[in-house]
Design a protein around this motif. Structure first.
Motif, short mmCIF file in Angstrom:
data_model
loop_
_atom_site.label_atom_id
_atom_site.label_comp_id
_atom_site.label_asym_id
_atom_site.label_seq_id
_atom_site.Cartn_x
_atom_site.Cartn_y
_atom_site.Cartn_z
N HIS A 17 6.37 3.98 -7.26
CA HIS A 17 6.76 3.00 -6.24
C HIS A 17 5.68 2.95 -5.15
O HIS A 17 4.88 3.86 -5.02
CB HIS A 17 8.09 3.38 -5.60
CG HIS A 17 9.25 3.22 -6.54
ND1 HIS A 17 10.29 2.35 -6.30
CD2 HIS A 17 9.53 3.79 -7.73
CE1 HIS A 17 11.16 2.40 -7.30
NE2 HIS A 17 10.71 3.28 -8.18
N GLU A 18 5.69 1.86 -4.39
CA GLU A 18 4.78 1.78 -3.24
C GLU A 18 5.59 2.01 -1.96
O GLU A 18 6.80 2.16 -2.02
CB GLU A 18 3.97 0.46 -3.27
CG GLU A 18 4.79 -0.80 -3.34
CD GLU A 18 5.62 -0.99 -2.14
OE1 GLU A 18 5.03 -1.11 -1.06
OE2 GLU A 18 6.86 -1.05 -2.25
N HIS A 19 4.92 1.99 -0.78
CA HIS A 19 5.58 2.45 0.44
C HIS A 19 6.74 1.58 0.93
O HIS A 19 7.62 2.08 1.61
CB HIS A 19 4.56 2.62 1.58
CG HIS A 19 3.71 3.85 1.45
ND1 HIS A 19 4.23 5.12 1.54
CD2 HIS A 19 2.39 4.00 1.24
CE1 HIS A 19 3.26 6.00 1.40
NE2 HIS A 19 2.13 5.34 1.21
N ARG A 60 11.00 -2.77 7.42
CA ARG A 60 12.42 -2.48 7.22
C ARG A 60 13.27 -3.02 8.36
O ARG A 60 14.34 -3.58 8.14
CB ARG A 60 12.63 -0.97 7.03
CG ARG A 60 11.90 -0.43 5.80
CD ARG A 60 12.28 1.00 5.48
NE ARG A 60 13.60 1.07 4.87
CZ ARG A 60 13.82 0.98 3.58
NH1 ARG A 60 12.83 0.80 2.73
NH2 ARG A 60 15.03 1.06 3.11
N SER A 61 12.78 -2.88 9.59
CA SER A 61 13.63 -3.34 10.69
C SER A 61 13.65 -4.87 10.74
O SER A 61 14.68 -5.47 11.09
CB SER A 61 13.25 -2.71 12.03
OG SER A 61 12.07 -3.27 12.50
N PHE A 62 12.57 -5.51 10.32
CA PHE A 62 12.58 -6.98 10.22
C PHE A 62 13.68 -7.43 9.25
O PHE A 62 14.48 -8.32 9.55
CB PHE A 62 11.21 -7.47 9.73
CG PHE A 62 11.20 -8.93 9.32
CD1 PHE A 62 11.11 -9.93 10.28
CD2 PHE A 62 11.29 -9.30 7.99
CE1 PHE A 62 11.11 -11.28 9.91
CE2 PHE A 62 11.29 -10.64 7.61
CZ PHE A 62 11.21 -11.62 8.57
N PHE A 107 7.55 7.23 3.79
CA PHE A 107 8.43 6.83 4.89
C PHE A 107 9.71 7.68 4.84
O PHE A 107 10.26 7.91 3.77
CB PHE A 107 8.78 5.35 4.73
CG PHE A 107 9.87 4.87 5.63
CD1 PHE A 107 9.61 4.56 6.95
CD2 PHE A 107 11.17 4.71 5.15
CE1 PHE A 107 10.62 4.12 7.79
CE2 PHE A 107 12.19 4.27 5.97
CZ PHE A 107 11.92 3.97 7.30
N VAL A 108 10.15 8.15 6.00
CA VAL A 108 11.47 8.77 6.06
C VAL A 108 12.35 7.94 6.98
O VAL A 108 11.87 7.45 8.01
CB VAL A 108 11.42 10.24 6.58
CG1 VAL A 108 10.90 11.17 5.51
CG2 VAL A 108 10.58 10.37 7.84
N PRO A 142 3.98 5.43 13.33
CA PRO A 142 3.40 6.76 13.50
C PRO A 142 2.38 7.09 12.40
O PRO A 142 1.46 7.86 12.63
CB PRO A 142 4.60 7.69 13.40
CG PRO A 142 5.58 6.95 12.55
CD PRO A 142 5.26 5.50 12.64
N GLU A 143 2.54 6.50 11.26
CA GLU A 143 1.77 6.95 10.11
C GLU A 143 0.77 5.91 9.64
O GLU A 143 1.06 4.72 9.62
CB GLU A 143 2.71 7.19 8.92
CG GLU A 143 3.46 8.49 8.96
CD GLU A 143 2.54 9.69 8.87
OE1 GLU A 143 2.87 10.70 9.49
OE2 GLU A 143 1.48 9.62 8.20
N ASP A 144 -0.40 6.39 9.23
CA ASP A 144 -1.31 5.50 8.53
C ASP A 144 -1.00 5.69 7.04
O ASP A 144 -1.30 6.71 6.45
CB ASP A 144 -2.75 5.89 8.83
CG ASP A 144 -3.73 4.92 8.18
OD1 ASP A 144 -3.27 3.92 7.57
OD2 ASP A 144 -4.94 5.17 8.27
N ARG A 145 -0.35 4.69 6.50
CA ARG A 145 -0.01 4.73 5.07
C ARG A 145 -0.17 3.34 4.49
O ARG A 145 -0.17 2.35 5.21
CB ARG A 145 1.44 5.20 4.89
CG ARG A 145 2.47 4.28 5.53
CD ARG A 145 3.84 4.51 4.93
NE ARG A 145 4.46 5.75 5.34
CZ ARG A 145 5.19 5.91 6.45
NH1 ARG A 145 5.35 4.91 7.28
NH2 ARG A 145 5.74 7.06 6.74
N GLY A 146 -0.32 3.28 3.20
CA GLY A 146 -0.47 1.97 2.59
C GLY A 146 -0.91 2.07 1.15
O GLY A 146 -0.57 3.03 0.44
N LEU A 147 -1.68 1.07 0.76
CA LEU A 147 -2.10 0.96 -0.63
C LEU A 147 -3.62 0.95 -0.70
O LEU A 147 -4.26 0.21 0.04
CB LEU A 147 -1.53 -0.35 -1.20
CG LEU A 147 -1.62 -0.57 -2.70
CD1 LEU A 147 -0.77 0.44 -3.46
CD2 LEU A 147 -1.13 -1.99 -3.05
#
Ligand code: N7H
Length: 444
Positions: A181-183, A247-249, A340-341, A348-353
């Protein structure tokens, strides 16, 4: 049909990647690097045929890559290595004359300087990619083996005594709690072009698309100099994903659209988190059909199930374009950064693809899809026959204040606005040569 002993494996059938290192480098001294390149080509680089053999041996269970973490011990430790060069790198090694314009301009110019493809913000680009790199080594497989392979390569074939200097090292890893899965939470890597003469057996399997793509769409051949045969252009992009924001969107917008958050999420991508296509399963996810790919949009002219602008309908319009192929890409990315938690604060996090795709022409592949489809609010054109402006792809649309058209849970057409949830940190266009070409480049 490509020669599988010559083709590098990541193009086809793909290197297995539970973990991957991208080792970007510059060539300082060509005469010192050439003998190392010869060693790499002769003893290190994984060919398509080599990878096929590895796959058979490694994947004890057919579904090991996608399966639950518990099945992981079935995967034998392994590492595969491929190499590719930017225009500058190719030229340093004596190869001029590749025809792709985007490749020749480099990604920085193409994506930031108003050539109409994307609207990357220069400020968000890593310095390394602004400055440009000569090449990249892809080391893919299981974590320990991949790290050990890099260490070995650094001792033997890379470094100043070998004429190269490291520019940037990026690491990607399959998500631990949700492999494959992706983020944002979605299963990735389901739909790929199936190549004529290579994937014919796969195309006959249940749930697969039966349409075969000309290998020349992905692998370079007749439109390039003869020395470029059995290579491919590789677009690399470091794409940061704003997961809490996404997610909040969705949580905020869903009630007004009479959808649950999960239903809205599925409509933005075109697949449920499991992978099941929303076109076929409009109301609830159907994880048993996660790999389903033999569907079309032709019967959904009013886009009630899958919005015209949904990510997978934008990037692969299927029957919306009469199933013309020729604009396909082979996607080979991997996530980077921590998972993501829930309850996490924003940003807070640098995450992605670490996005990678292969094609025989960037003008008909990555660049075309980005410019003419993802960021073109009138695409797909079939929408105009029902007087709808589809809007921008909510996953990859690059501008601020995007909007898209969506039919809500009660059948009313609405429009939603959003800033992009993905930000480019830059990248480069590379050419991935055949093994014989690597040997030629290594010898003068
Ligand atoms: Fe996309 N995502 O998680 O939402 N993508 N993509 N992509 N993408 C696909 O079908 C995603 C990006 C394509 O054949 C799936 O395998 C994310 C770029 C194409 O039906 C999911 C990012 C480009 C397909 C995602 C991202 C594309 C596809 C469904 C960036 C091209 C196949 C899984 C962070 C320029 C469509 C699947 C088909 C599928 C996501 C980037 C193109 C879940 C998060 C830059 C052609």
């Amino acid at each position: 049909k490509p020669n599988l002993d010559n083709l590098q494996a990541d193009i086809w059938p793909g290197l297995l990647k539970f973990y991957q290192i991208f080792y970007f480098f510059n060539i300082d001294e060509v005469p010192k690097f050439r003998p190392q390149l010869k060693i790499l080509a002769d003893t290190v680089i994984t060919s398509a045929s080599g990878a096929q053999a590895m796959r058979d041996e490694i994947l004890v269970s057919k579904s090991a890559q996608a399966a639950d973490i518990a099945t992981r011990p079935q995967v034998v430790p392994m590492a595969g290595v491929n190499i590719a060069f930017s225009k500058v790198g190719m030229e340093k090694l004596g190869k001029e004359g590749l025809k792709d314009e985007a490749f020749n301009h480099g990604q920085f110019k193409s994506m930031t300087q108003g050539e109409g493809v994307g609207q990357d913000q220069e400020d968000n680009w890593l310095e390394t990619f602004k400055n440009g790199v000569d090449g990249v080594l892809l080391i893919c497989g299981t974590k320990d083996k991949v790290e050990a392979r890099l260490k070995h390569l650094e001792e033997e074939n890379l470094g100043s005594s070998c004429g190269v200097k490291v520019a940037e090292v990026l690491r990607g890893e399959d998500l631990k709690s949700r492999p494959g899965h992706e983020h944002f939470g979605f299963k990735d890597g389901i739909s790929q072009p199936l190549l004529k003469g290579l994937d014919d057996a796969q195309a006959k399997l249940p749930n697969k698309r039966h349409i075969l793509t000309d290998p020349g769409t992905i692998i370079t051949g007749k439109d390039e100099p003869s020395w470029a045969t059995d290579g491919s252009y590789m677009a690399f992009r470091m794409l940061k994903q704003f997961v809490p924001e996404f997610r909040s969107f969705v949580e905020t917008e869903a009630p007004g659209l009479n959808y649950t958050p999960a239903q809205l999420r599925a409509r933005l991508v075109g697949r449920w988190e499991s992978g099941a296509p929303v076109q076929v399963f409009p109301n609830v996810d159907n994880p048993k059909e996660a790999e389903k790919n033999d569907f079309d949009y032709t019967e959904d002219l009013e886009d009630k199930n899958c919005p015209f602008a949904a990510h997978i309908r934008k990037t692969k319009p299927r029957g919306d374009l009469g199933d013309r192929t020729g604009y396909d890409i082979m996607r080979r990315g991997i996530p980077y950064g921590k998972e993501f938690v829930s309850g996490e604060e924003k940003m807070p996090e640098d995450r992605g693809l670490l996005f990678v795709c292969y094609q025989s022409s960037l003008a008909k592949g990555f660049q075309f899809i980005t410019k003419n489809w993802i960021n073109n609010k009138r695409f797909p054109p079939r929408a105009t026959s029902v007087d709808v402006t589809p809007g921008i792809d909510p996953i990859m649309g690059s501008s601020r204040m995007n909007n898209m058209s969506i039919v809500d849970g009660k059948g009313a057409r609405k429009s939603i606005n959003f800033d992009s949830f993905v930000q480019s940190k830059g990248g480069e266009y590379f050419f991935m040569p055949s093994l014989p070409l690597l040997r030629e480049m290594a010898t003068v």
